[in-house]
Structures are given as structure tokens and as C-alpha cells.
Design a protein around this motif. Structure first.
Motif, PDB file in Angstrom:
ATOM      1  N   ARG A 113       4.724   6.408  -2.504  1.00  0.00           N
ATOM      2  CA  ARG A 113       5.448   4.977  -2.137  1.00  0.00           C
ATOM      3  C   ARG A 113       4.630   5.024  -0.015  1.00  0.00           C
ATOM      4  O   ARG A 113       4.592   4.501   0.506  1.00  0.00           O
ATOM      5  CB  ARG A 113       6.406   4.719  -2.192  1.00  0.00           C
ATOM      6  N   ASP A 116       1.740   5.699   1.523  1.00  0.00           N
ATOM      7  CA  ASP A 116       0.817   3.874   1.117  1.00  0.00           C
ATOM      8  C   ASP A 116       1.728   3.174   2.431  1.00  0.00           C
ATOM      9  O   ASP A 116       0.870   2.831   3.322  1.00  0.00           O
ATOM     10  CB  ASP A 116       1.580   3.006  -0.111  1.00  0.00           C
ATOM     11  N   ARG A 238       0.904  -7.624   0.933  1.00  0.00           N
ATOM     12  CA  ARG A 238      -0.445  -7.243   0.671  1.00  0.00           C
ATOM     13  C   ARG A 238      -1.263  -8.772   0.874  1.00  0.00           C
ATOM     14  O   ARG A 238      -2.548  -8.500   1.839  1.00  0.00           O
ATOM     15  CB  ARG A 238      -0.543  -7.044  -0.247  1.00  0.00           C
TER      16      ARG A 238
END
Length: 529
Positions: A113, A116, A238
Motif C-alpha cells: 500500500r 502504491d 482509480r
């Protein structure tokens, strides 16, 4: 609340409604197991977890967590997001910190995480790397912080940048009698110094406008990446990235500016190395070269010898991208950390005139370059970082189920954090005067500086990931603080220099003072320079 914040709130509420509808159609949502840990869990909601309180306190996150940790019987708390997502245990217990950073180090990693959330900005750089890639980078980087490198830094880089950049800027402000943002001046100084040390190049000399653009890009990219690291990825993030809108667009635009600067540094260094190859042997240059040159030399050797680093980045494009990550990582490491500590130091000294007098006397008598110690100044800097650590919040991810010494259970995949900011405000750690600025707490009976264990004072982390640049940071902070104190009396204009009303901080990875530190500078009569 402005239009952008209203839009984000609306998107958040619509997301919750959408998820609730999905769950009503299927099986009931799995609730977080609140009995699986002895950590204190504040304000939990069976559906939203701690999300509502997080949003409510997002502008005072570090103080909010400090309040919660002080209220916790064990010094540890547990929190989570909607439907049990993003579980995190955060601690302010020195025993827990020792376990996370030293004794139980192998059981924790930076995690997917975090990678990312920060991939656009730092990629495979040291801060986000784990395993072999981390160990190889750390080994190479450690050579740049040797005793010999520290001497070169103090005698060459710092002296040059003080003489050419910081002191002229402050002198001009003093001569005009105008207020100056000391934090901004210190940040530019720190940026130039880290570039010089890490890459052997000065900062961009094509004009102040371009430098301002680069500063703004680094700030925006770091702020967005840091906020993402605090919250789990959602379909909203996203979608905004796919549509190139909102913060995703801001991040892309900022990273493009950062990339252009970083790649220009890499390409310039590659061109210089080609010229050196054509002219002479590189061995001597590599031995004492800057950090980027060391990485380039190591990758060249790996490419020839088939060792690990070269194998990880076998193509020219992959190699160049990795070197770009090295550039960005070390700019971030030095750009705002020391400047943040110095900014809070000068505010604290202004709020405590007795301490300012002692620090000035120490600076007038001592000298970093000649080795004459400045114990009180060293203590004052350390005390400033106790209250306002440059990196106030840090953490890793559990590889497997674990239990901290405080009794808090940490499940595999959970975040395990520690708050250096909260630790500096714990009576159990520092006593009843923990909220006061007391440099003397670091001095022994003979007036010498006495350090404490890193688990009690994790400002520079601890264990295998302890900050490589700790000694260099102290050299820089003492050199700069002494130079300013010898030459000027610093009068804070805004925010008010009062311990009862401390300045606000920005919610980002480093503890920057919100709206800067505006001061007037008065030349001291005894200043001979």
C-alpha cells in the motif's frame, strides 16, 4: 468549506451509499474483530470504523493521535477504515517502538500500500524498497555519509552555500529592515545542500521562477502521496486517475516537473561520466564521488559482472528510471527535514529568551569545523526535534501476525505505526514537563550532551533502517544555527512566539510550519563578518 472540499465530501458519501447497497444485496459485511487486540480503539463505528473522526481531525492529525495515545492505558491504539479496511495499530510506547524497529524488524516491511501510494513520486527508491533492493541501496548510500564525507560537507558544501546563498539573503533582509520567511530561506538552503552532496551539482540556475516551480511540484507530489499512504486506495482514486482529474491530475502534473528535473540531473551525470571515460580512469572519481556517481558506477559493475543491482534493472531505460528514483528519494530526504527542525528551533528560541541567550553564547564559543563542541546548541536542536520531529509519523506493515510488548495484537497485513510527535508529548516518556522546551534535559552534570536510546527518541528511526544521514543532519543544523545566531538576533513577527499558542503545522510528511516563519533580523554588534 470550499467547492472542492464539498465535491470530495459528496463523492465520499456516494461511495458509502453505493457500498451499503451492494452489501444489502449480498451477505452481511464482515465486521472488524474488536476483541482481537488489547490496543485502545477510539470511536469505532461498525461500518465506517474511525473514518468520520479521521475526516473531522484531518487538519490536526498528529495532535489528534497524540490525544488518543495519551488516553490509551497501554500507549497504543487501533483504528480502521470502512468495513474493517486499512487496519492500523499506532503506538507511542518505547518498548513497542524497539520491537518494531529492532527486535521484530524482520516481521515488518514497507508494504504494497505504501509503495502504491508513493510509486508515482519515489518509485523504487530507498524509502519504499524492501528486501534485497533496499539492502543494496542502503549499502551504497552509506558510503556518502562516512567521516571523510562529513568533513568535506562541513568544510566545502555548507561553507559555500552559507556564503553564497543563505547569509546574503538574510543580510539583505536585515539591511532593509523587512520581514523574511525564515522557513522558506532554510528550505532553499537545504535543497541546494542535499543536491550538492548527493549529485555533485548545484540547484537549477535558470532563474528563481523555475526553482519556485520545482519547489511547488515537490511539495504537491509529497503532500498527495503522503495523504494516500494514510488512506486505503478506493475506486474513486482509480477513477480520478483514469479521468485525469482532481488530485490525480495535480499529482501527475507535479511528478512531470519533478521527472524533468531528476532526469536532467541523471543525463548530465551520464554525459560527464562519458567524458571522463574518454579522458582518464574513473577509479579515483568513483572513490570520492557523489552519491549518484556511486550508484552509476555500481550499476556499471553489475552490468559487467552480472551481480544483483544490474540484474534488477537490465535495460538502459530501467536503469535510468531507477537512477531517477535515487535522485528524487535523496532530494526528499534532505529538502525539508533539516529546514523543518531549524524552523521550529528558531521559533522555540524566540519563545524562550533564556534558552536563546544560552544558545547564542554556545554558538559564539564553539565551531563545528574545528571540533570545538557546542553542547547546549546540540541539546536545543535535539529538544526542538523532540517536540516537533521532522518526520512526525512513520510505520510499516506486518508480514505475519504479531504482538507488541504493550499487548497490542497486529495482524498480518495491518499497519504498525509509531508517532514520534506523540512520543515527545507523553508524560510517561518525558515527565511532567514534556510540553515544555527544556534543552537542559539533554545535558549531564558537566554540561555535556547526553543522548538517550533511539526507541525513546525515534526521530532518526532506529535499527536496520536508522537514518543514514543523522550525523550529517546534525552537522548541517548546528552549522546553520550557529551562523545565524552569531550574526543576528531573530525576532519572530508571525506566528507569535508564545509556547501557549504554538504555530499550526501543515499536514504532510514533514512537519512544516503553516504559512512559514516570518522574522525580522537584527545584526549583532559583536558580529565581525
Amino acid at each position: 468549506m470550499d467547492t472542492i472540499h464539498l465535491a470530495y465530501l459528496l463523492v465520499f458519501l456516494l461511495t458509502i451509499i453505493f457500498i451499503l447497497r451492494l452489501h444489502r444485496r449480498g451477505a452481511p459485511p464482515k465486521q472488524p474483530n474488536t476483541t482481537s487486540t488489547t490496543a485502545h480503539c477510539p470511536y469505532p463505528s461498525p461500518i465506517l470504523g474511525n473514518t468520520v473522526e479521521f475526516i473531522r481531525n484531518r487538519r490536526r492529525f498528529f495532535d489528534w493521535y497524540s490525544d488518543l495515545l495519551r488516553a490509551s492505558p497501554t500507549g497504543a491504539i487501533e483504528a480502521w477504515g470502512p468495513f474493517g479496511s486499512g487496519h492500523a495499530v499506532t503506538t507511542a510506547s518505547p518498548a513497542d517502538v524497539d520491537h518494531l524497529l529492532r527486535a521484530g524488524f524482520a516481521g515488518y516491511a514497507k508494504g504494497a500500500r505504501f509503495r502504491d501510494a508513493t510509486a508515482d513520486l519515489i518509485g523504487d527508491g530507498l524509502f519504499a524498497a524492501d528486501g534485497t533492493l533496499w539492502s543494496l541501496q542502503r549499502k551504497l548510500a552509506s558510503h556518502a555519509f562516512s567521516s571523510r564525507a562529513l568533513r568535506r560537507f562541513a568544510d566545502g558544501v555548507l561553507a559555500s552555500h552559507l556564503r553564497q546563498r543563505l547569509i546574503p539573503c538574510l543580510d539583505a533582509a536585515a539591511a532593509d529592515g523587512r520581514a523574511v520567511d525564515l522557513q522558506a530561506a532554510l528550505r532553499r538552503f537545504g535543497f541546494g545542500a542535499i543536491c550538492h552532496v548527493a549529485f555533485g551539482v548545484e540547484t537549477d540556475t535558470r532563474g528563481q521562477e523555475r526553482e519556485e516551480e520545482l519547489f511547488a511540484a515537490f511539495d504537491a507530489a509529497l503532500e498527495i502521496s503522503f495523504r494516500r499512504a494514510l488512506t486505503p486506495a478506493t475506486w474513486v482514486r482509480r477513477l480520478t486517475k483514469l479521468l485525469d482529474v482532481g488530485r490525480s491530475r495535480r499529482l501527475r502534473e507535479a511528478v512531470e516537473i519533478v521527472d524533468a528535473h531528476a532526469m536532467s540531473v541523471v543525463e548530465s551525470k551520464e554525459a560527464a561520466r562519458r567524458r571522463q571515460r574518454n579522458g582518464s580512469d574513473l577509479a579515483g572519481d568513483d572513490k570520492d564521488g557523489d552519491l549518484l556517481s556511486r550508484f552509476m558506477a555500481a550499476m556499471d559493475e553489475d552490468a559487467d559482472g552480472g551481480s544483483e543491482l544490474g540484474a534488477m534493472f537490465p535495460t538502459p531505460a530501467a536503469k535510468r528510471r531507477f537512477l531517477r528514483d535515487v535522485v528524487v528519494t535523496f532530494v526528499l530526504a534532505g529538502k525539508d527535514t533539516t529546514s523543518s527542525a531549524l524552523t521550529w528551533l528558531f521559533w522555540l528560541l524566540a519563545a524562550n529568551p533564556r534558552c536563546e541567550r544560552r544558545a547564542h553564547e554556545d554558538a559564539a564559543a564553539g565551531d563545528v569545523k574545528t571540533g570545538v563542541p557546542m553542547h547546549y546548541l546540540h541539546a536545543a536542536i535535539t529538544e526542538a526535534m523532540r517536540l516537533y520531529p521532522p518526520v512526525p509519523f512513520n510505520g510499516r506493515v506486518a508480514v505475519a501476525d504479531d504482538e507488541l510488548p504493550s499487548g497490542a495484537a497486529v495482524r498480518a497485513g495491518w499497519y504498525a505505526n509509531y508517532s514520534a510527535y506523540a512520543m515527545g508529548r507523553m508524560e510517561a516518556v518525558w515527565g511532567e514537563d514534556c510540553m515544555e522546551f527544556v534543552p537542559e534535559r539533554w545535558l549531564g552534570d558537566g554540561g555535556e550532551f547526553v543522548p538517550v536510546d533511539a526507541a525513546r527518541y525515534p526521530v532518526f528511526h532506529a535499527g536496520p533502517r536508522v537514518c543514514l544521514g543523522k550525523e550529517m543532519a546534525y552537522v548541517q543544523m548546528k552549522t546553520v544555527a550557529a551562523a545565524v545566531l552569531r550574526r543576528f538576533r531573530v525576532e519572530v513577527v508571525a506566528p507569535t512566539a508564545s509556547m501557549e499558542a504554538p504555530p499550526e503545522y501543515e499536514m504532510t510528511a514533514t512537519m512544516k510550519m503553516k504559512d512559514g516563519l516570518w522574522v525580522r533580523l537584527w545584526r549583532r554588534e559583536e558580529s565581525a563578518e
